[in-house]
Design a protein around this motif. Structure first.
Motif, PDB file in Angstrom:
ATOM      1  N   ARG A 134      -3.374  12.900  -5.229  1.00  0.00           N
ATOM      2  CA  ARG A 134      -4.329  12.973  -6.333  1.00  0.00           C
ATOM      3  C   ARG A 134      -4.953  11.616  -6.605  1.00  0.00           C
ATOM      4  NH1 ARG A 134      -0.509  15.860 -10.654  1.00  0.00           N
ATOM      5  NH2 ARG A 134       1.100  15.134  -9.245  1.00  0.00           N
ATOM      6  N   ASP A 153     -12.148  14.215  -6.455  1.00  0.00           N
ATOM      7  CA  ASP A 153     -12.032  15.469  -7.195  1.00  0.00           C
ATOM      8  C   ASP A 153     -10.835  16.263  -6.699  1.00  0.00           C
ATOM      9  OD1 ASP A 153     -14.361  14.891  -8.619  1.00  0.00           O
ATOM     10  OD2 ASP A 153     -15.637  15.844  -7.119  1.00  0.00           O
ATOM     11  N   HIS A 154     -10.203  16.995  -7.635  1.00  0.00           N
ATOM     12  CA  HIS A 154      -8.924  17.615  -7.325  1.00  0.00           C
ATOM     13  C   HIS A 154      -8.753  18.866  -8.179  1.00  0.00           C
ATOM     14  CE1 HIS A 154      -4.443  17.899  -8.007  1.00  0.00           C
ATOM     15  NE2 HIS A 154      -4.517  17.910  -6.699  1.00  0.00           N
ATOM     16  N   HIS A 178     -10.279  15.932 -12.266  1.00  0.00           N
ATOM     17  CA  HIS A 178      -9.030  16.631 -11.986  1.00  0.00           C
ATOM     18  C   HIS A 178      -8.959  17.855 -12.890  1.00  0.00           C
ATOM     19  CE1 HIS A 178      -7.153  13.299  -9.569  1.00  0.00           C
ATOM     20  NE2 HIS A 178      -8.202  12.721 -10.113  1.00  0.00           N
TER      21      HIS A 178
END
Length: 339
Positions: free
Chosen positions: A156, A161-162, A326
């Motif tokens: 992460r 972006d996650h 996230h």
């Protein structure tokens, strides 16, 4: 029928001539540009269908810098969860005018590095990637040029972006369902020897937190160790635990495959599900929904995951250059026959 085709290939100009519009309008329809009237879009699509026009990806790349292709890199295609995610992402990509290239990394760190470093550059407009081995710092160091969205829990980076579910909260919710049904000796299947993945670690943490919150002391014997990720490994762990005198009345499993293993292992040990032992799986895949008995499962919102991943990736492909976002997608616990 329009004239002037080269070598039988239908050109963008041919479509424009038949539809009675400009080449720019046809290009906008092909690229999925949203500010086109429904009537105009239908007119162009009818001409495309009649002529059998297929966009030339090389020409598109030269003209727009984009291919209309997205890569999806996942660990294993034969795992039901990843197969379902691939289908949903493919469907969502299609709705937005993109096609996907799917590859499996087979949990190989060099294959994962290639996905991040250079394998997809120039071939696709963006990459959705669920890593298993490569870590956060290495992804940040490689600084991929192709827009990237990560899935899962393994890595992460703050800059990337996650999309994921809250595995710890989901495990707590699962244990709470079992506790409310009167179960007090709840096992966890399983901790794979020599390979504690981040998702397993987070699920084990939530399992332990929920037990403590319910006033149930932690018992290390209830965390069942397996020699691998297969059904046979899970069956062996359950059979060995029962034979070794470990008492439990429920099992929270790290995935639906281990839930099937638990059911099989309990049957071999003469235990009935759910009368003697309740079984709760994870991922809510087809194997859980359609097995006999139907398996209760922690169910991540896979449709939301696919939509969110595509939304973030399209933002990046369209030029968004901000900090990594996230996002957590919802989950529920679906109760079926095994609880």
């Amino acid at each position: 029928m329009p004239t002037g085709r080269v070598g039988g290939r239908v050109r963008l100009q041919d479509v424009a001539d038949l539809a009675g519009v400009s080449m720019k309008t046809v290009s906008n329809v092909v690229r999925g540009y949203e500010h086109i009237s429904p009537a105009m879009r239908d007119k162009v699509q009818a001409a495309i269908s009649e002529l059998g026009y297929r966009p030339n990806l090389t020409a598109r790349r030269l003209a727009t810098g984009k291919t209309g292709m997205i890569a999806l890199a996942i660990p294993e295609l034969d795992q039901l969860y990843f197969a379902e995610i691939a289908r949903l992402i493919g469907e969502e990509a299609g709705r937005q005018g993109y096609r996907i290239l799917v590859e499996q990394t087979l949990n190989d760190v060099e294959a994962e590095r290639a996905v991040i470093r250079d394998r997809e550059e120039g071939l696709v407009d963006g990459v959705i990637f669920q890593p298993a081995r490569i870590d956060t710092l290495e992804i940040a160091r490689l600084r991929p040029e192709t827009p990237l969205v990560l899935l899962g829990e393994a890595a992460r980076p703050l800059t990337t972006d996650h999309v994921m579910i809250d595995n710890t909260a989901a495990a707590r919710d699962g244990v709470e369902v079992l506790v409310r049904s009167g179960r007090r000796r709840i096992a966890f299947l399983g901790s794979v020897r020599g390979d504690l993945t981040e998702s397993t670690r987070l699920r084990l943490l939530g399992y332990q937190e929920a037990l403590l919150a319910a006033g149930i002391p932690l018992d290390p014997a209830l965390v069942l160790q397996t020699g691998g990720f297969s059904v046979e490994d899970g069956v062996a762990a359950v059979v060995a635990a029962v034979a070794g005198g470990v008492e439990f009345d429920a099992i929270l499993c790290r995935d639906d495959q281990f839930a099937m293993a638990a059911i099989r292992g309990l049957a071999r040990a003469g235990r009935e599900v759910p009368r003697d032992v309740a079984v709760l799986g994870w991922d809510d895949t087809a194997i859980a929904r359609h097995s006999t008995p139907a398996v209760s499962s922690v169910s991540p919102d896979k449709e939301s995951l696919a939509r969110t991943a595509l939304r973030l990736l399209v933002d990046r492909m369209d030029g968004y250059d901000g900090v990594g976002r996230h996002e957590i997608v919802p989950h529920v616990v679906v109760e079926r026959a095994t609880t």
